[in-house]
Motif scaffolding. Structure first.
Motif, PDB file in Angstrom:
ATOM      1  N   ALA A   4       0.847  -1.185   0.000  1.00 21.98           N
ATOM      2  CA  ALA A   4       0.000   0.000   0.000  1.00 21.98           C
ATOM      3  C   ALA A   4       0.884   1.236   0.000  1.00 21.98           C
ATOM      4  O   ALA A   4       1.699   1.421   0.912  1.00 21.98           O
ATOM      5  N   VAL A   5       0.761   2.068  -1.027  1.00 22.28           N
ATOM      6  CA  VAL A   5       1.546   3.298  -1.145  1.00 22.28           C
ATOM      7  C   VAL A   5       0.655   4.475  -0.773  1.00 22.28           C
ATOM      8  O   VAL A   5      -0.396   4.685  -1.382  1.00 22.28           O
ATOM      9  N   ILE A   6       1.089   5.238   0.222  1.00 17.06           N
ATOM     10  CA  ILE A   6       0.309   6.365   0.733  1.00 17.06           C
ATOM     11  C   ILE A   6       0.607   7.622  -0.084  1.00 17.06           C
ATOM     12  O   ILE A   6       1.759   7.867  -0.453  1.00 17.06           O
ATOM     13  N   THR A   7      -0.421   8.424  -0.334  1.00 22.01           N
ATOM     14  CA  THR A   7      -0.222   9.741  -0.933  1.00 22.01           C
ATOM     15  C   THR A   7      -0.776  10.800   0.008  1.00 22.01           C
ATOM     16  O   THR A   7      -1.945  10.734   0.415  1.00 22.01           O
ATOM     17  N   PHE A   8       0.073  11.753   0.376  1.00 24.05           N
ATOM     18  CA  PHE A   8      -0.318  12.919   1.148  1.00 24.05           C
ATOM     19  C   PHE A   8      -0.357  14.130   0.226  1.00 24.05           C
ATOM     20  O   PHE A   8       0.276  14.118  -0.833  1.00 24.05           O
ATOM     21  N   PRO A   9      -1.026  15.200   0.595  1.00 24.61           N
ATOM     22  CA  PRO A   9      -0.861  16.443  -0.143  1.00 24.61           C
ATOM     23  C   PRO A   9       0.615  16.857  -0.108  1.00 24.61           C
ATOM     24  O   PRO A   9       1.189  17.007   0.969  1.00 24.61           O
ATOM     25  N   GLY A  10       1.237  16.977  -1.262  1.00 23.36           N
ATOM     26  CA  GLY A  10       2.662  17.324  -1.316  1.00 23.36           C
ATOM     27  C   GLY A  10       3.581  16.145  -1.580  1.00 23.36           C
ATOM     28  O   GLY A  10       4.769  16.340  -1.822  1.00 23.36           O
ATOM     29  N   SER A  11       3.067  14.906  -1.561  1.00 26.57           N
ATOM     30  CA  SER A  11       3.903  13.759  -1.937  1.00 26.57           C
ATOM     31  C   SER A  11       4.298  13.902  -3.404  1.00 26.57           C
ATOM     32  O   SER A  11       3.495  14.335  -4.236  1.00 26.57           O
ATOM     33  N   ASN A  12       5.530  13.536  -3.734  1.00 21.57           N
ATOM     34  CA  ASN A  12       5.937  13.607  -5.144  1.00 21.57           C
ATOM     35  C   ASN A  12       6.711  12.373  -5.608  1.00 21.57           C
ATOM     36  O   ASN A  12       7.210  12.353  -6.735  1.00 21.57           O
ATOM     37  N   CYS A  13       6.805  11.366  -4.754  1.00 21.36           N
ATOM     38  CA  CYS A  13       7.515  10.138  -5.130  1.00 21.36           C
ATOM     39  C   CYS A  13       6.610   8.915  -5.054  1.00 21.36           C
ATOM     40  O   CYS A  13       7.089   7.783  -5.158  1.00 21.36           O
ATOM     41  N   ASP A  14       5.312   9.141  -4.864  1.00 25.85           N
ATOM     42  CA  ASP A  14       4.400   8.015  -4.718  1.00 25.85           C
ATOM     43  C   ASP A  14       4.314   7.191  -6.002  1.00 25.85           C
ATOM     44  O   ASP A  14       4.270   5.953  -5.955  1.00 25.85           O
ATOM     45  N   ARG A  15       4.311   7.852  -7.158  1.00 20.83           N
ATOM     46  CA  ARG A  15       4.257   7.098  -8.410  1.00 20.83           C
ATOM     47  C   ARG A  15       5.549   6.309  -8.619  1.00 20.83           C
ATOM     48  O   ARG A  15       5.520   5.138  -9.023  1.00 20.83           O
ATOM     49  N   ASP A  16       6.690   6.934  -8.349  1.00 20.84           N
ATOM     50  CA  ASP A  16       7.975   6.231  -8.492  1.00 20.84           C
ATOM     51  C   ASP A  16       8.001   4.987  -7.613  1.00 20.84           C
ATOM     52  O   ASP A  16       8.493   3.926  -8.033  1.00 20.84           O
ATOM     53  N   LEU A  17       7.485   5.114  -6.409  1.00 21.15           N
ATOM     54  CA  LEU A  17       7.498   3.990  -5.475  1.00 21.15           C
ATOM     55  C   LEU A  17       6.568   2.881  -5.966  1.00 21.15           C
ATOM     56  O   LEU A  17       6.910   1.691  -5.893  1.00 21.15           O
ATOM     57  N   ARG A  18       5.414   3.273  -6.480  1.00 17.26           N
ATOM     58  CA  ARG A  18       4.490   2.275  -7.026  1.00 17.26           C
ATOM     59  C   ARG A  18       5.118   1.516  -8.182  1.00 17.26           C
ATOM     60  O   ARG A  18       5.042   0.280  -8.242  1.00 17.26           O
ATOM     61  N   VAL A  19       5.768   2.231  -9.085  1.00 24.85           N
ATOM     62  CA  VAL A  19       6.396   1.589 -10.247  1.00 24.85           C
ATOM     63  C   VAL A  19       7.496   0.633  -9.805  1.00 24.85           C
ATOM     64  O   VAL A  19       7.640  -0.474 -10.343  1.00 24.85           O
ATOM     65  N   ASP A  55       5.452  20.469   4.340  1.00 18.94           N
ATOM     66  CA  ASP A  55       6.463  20.506   5.404  1.00 18.94           C
ATOM     67  C   ASP A  55       6.192  21.610   6.420  1.00 18.94           C
ATOM     68  O   ASP A  55       7.106  22.068   7.118  1.00 18.94           O
ATOM     69  N   TYR A  56       4.932  22.048   6.500  1.00 20.58           N
ATOM     70  CA  TYR A  56       4.595  23.063   7.499  1.00 20.58           C
ATOM     71  C   TYR A  56       4.691  22.480   8.900  1.00 20.58           C
ATOM     72  O   TYR A  56       4.537  21.280   9.097  1.00 20.58           O
ATOM     73  N   LEU A  57       4.941  23.333   9.855  1.00 17.18           N
ATOM     74  CA  LEU A  57       5.146  23.007  11.263  1.00 17.18           C
ATOM     75  C   LEU A  57       6.471  22.306  11.465  1.00 17.18           C
ATOM     76  O   LEU A  57       7.386  22.842  12.077  1.00 17.18           O
ATOM     77  N   ARG A  58       6.610  21.104  10.889  1.00 18.41           N
ATOM     78  CA  ARG A  58       7.837  20.315  10.994  1.00 18.41           C
ATOM     79  C   ARG A  58       7.675  19.148  10.024  1.00 18.41           C
ATOM     80  O   ARG A  58       6.590  18.586   9.906  1.00 18.41           O
ATOM     81  N   CYS A  59       8.738  18.786   9.327  1.00 21.05           N
ATOM     82  CA  CYS A  59       8.627  17.747   8.291  1.00 21.05           C
ATOM     83  C   CYS A  59       8.006  16.473   8.860  1.00 21.05           C
ATOM     84  O   CYS A  59       8.534  15.894   9.807  1.00 21.05           O
ATOM     85  N   GLY A  60       6.893  16.048   8.287  1.00 19.23           N
ATOM     86  CA  GLY A  60       6.249  14.811   8.704  1.00 19.23           C
ATOM     87  C   GLY A  60       5.311  14.937   9.880  1.00 19.23           C
ATOM     88  O   GLY A  60       4.556  13.999  10.175  1.00 19.23           O
ATOM     89  N   ALA A  61       5.302  16.081  10.564  1.00 18.16           N
ATOM     90  CA  ALA A  61       4.528  16.210  11.797  1.00 18.16           C
ATOM     91  C   ALA A  61       3.031  16.190  11.537  1.00 18.16           C
ATOM     92  O   ALA A  61       2.267  15.552  12.282  1.00 18.16           O
ATOM     93  N   ILE A  62       2.580  16.886  10.496  1.00 21.61           N
ATOM     94  CA  ILE A  62       1.147  16.906  10.212  1.00 21.61           C
ATOM     95  C   ILE A  62       0.707  15.558   9.650  1.00 21.61           C
ATOM     96  O   ILE A  62      -0.369  15.044   9.994  1.00 21.61           O
ATOM     97  N   ALA A  63       1.537  14.969   8.797  1.00 17.03           N
ATOM     98  CA  ALA A  63       1.209  13.652   8.241  1.00 17.03           C
ATOM     99  C   ALA A  63       1.005  12.622   9.349  1.00 17.03           C
ATOM    100  O   ALA A  63       0.175  11.716   9.228  1.00 17.03           O
TER     101      ALA A  63
END
Length: 222
Positions: A4-19, A55-63
């Motif tokens: 299962a590949v997660i997509t967050f707002p701002g993810s940009n490597c989800d397609r690469d990971l799926r492939v 990356d607001y607040l702190r990288c990964g913190a909101i996710a």
């Protein structure tokens, strides 16, 4: 194997990971950050690179507070496999699935280039396709990849053979040049370099292929 590949707002490597997973023979399902449950039969959750929530607040913190975060924690708690790459590594530390924190790079510079890595341990499902001490070339693209952990935590990682990869040579100020670490049960890996960007010779190298092949080989039919 179902990943299962997660997509967050701002993810940009989800397609690469799926492939990368699909090329290794895995079945891949895509999840959105608002999903609250994983599909039945999920073997591995993959948290991709990018800039989740800007990356607001702190990288990964909101996710780490998103609806899907609860499903990731539950999957890890029942012994499921989790892979976090770059921003995904930051998310996993914020979730408490891995120790330490990712800080601003030494020199406060964004790094985007191939990096030399040394395989620190082959004793995991993620690294079993490599030999301990093997040198790899894997791209990096991060501003907050400087891995830090307190001395006792570092000693624990080293004593338990949980450092997965190190930079060789150092690039971003990480303590002991750490580029990736494993959880205590060795079922969660976080790493800053991007193996999913090193699976196609047309992209400059294939040193990441062995990771996805090792995962698929171990989990297909498991």
């Amino acid at each position: 194997m179902k990943a299962a590949v997660i997509t967050f707002p701002g993810s940009n490597c989800d397609r690469d990971l799926r492939v990368a997973f699909e090329r290794a023979g895995a079945e891949v399902v895509k999840l959105w950050h608002k999903d609250e449950a994983l599909p039945d039969g999920t073997d591995l959750v993959a948290v991709p690179g990018g800039f989740s929530y800007g990356d607001y607040l702190r990288c990964g913190a909101i996710a780490a507070q998103s609806p899907v975060a609860h499903a990731i924690r539950a999957h890890a708690a029942r012994g499921g496999y989790v892979l976090g790459i770059c921003n995904g590594f930051q998310v996993l530390t914020e979730l408490g699935l891995l120790p330490g924190a990712l800080m601003r790079n030494a020199g406060l510079t964004f790094l985007c280039r191939p990096a030399k890595l040394e395989v620190a341990t082959a004793d995991s499902i993620f690294t079993a396709g490599y030999a301990t001490g093997q040198t790899l070339s894997v791209p990096v693209a991060h501003h907050d990849g400087n891995y830090q952990i307190d001395p006792d935590g570092l000693r624990r990682l080293q004593d338990e053979d949980r450092v997965a990869f190190t930079y060789a040579p150092a690039i971003n100020g990480s303590v002991s040049d750490i580029a990736g670490v494993l959880s205590g049960n060795r079922r969660v890996l976080g790493m800053m370099p991007h193996p999913e960007r090193a699976v196609d010779p047309d992209h400059g190298g294939t040193d990441g292929q062995a990771m996805f092949a090792s995962l698929a080989g171990a989990l297909i039919g498991a």
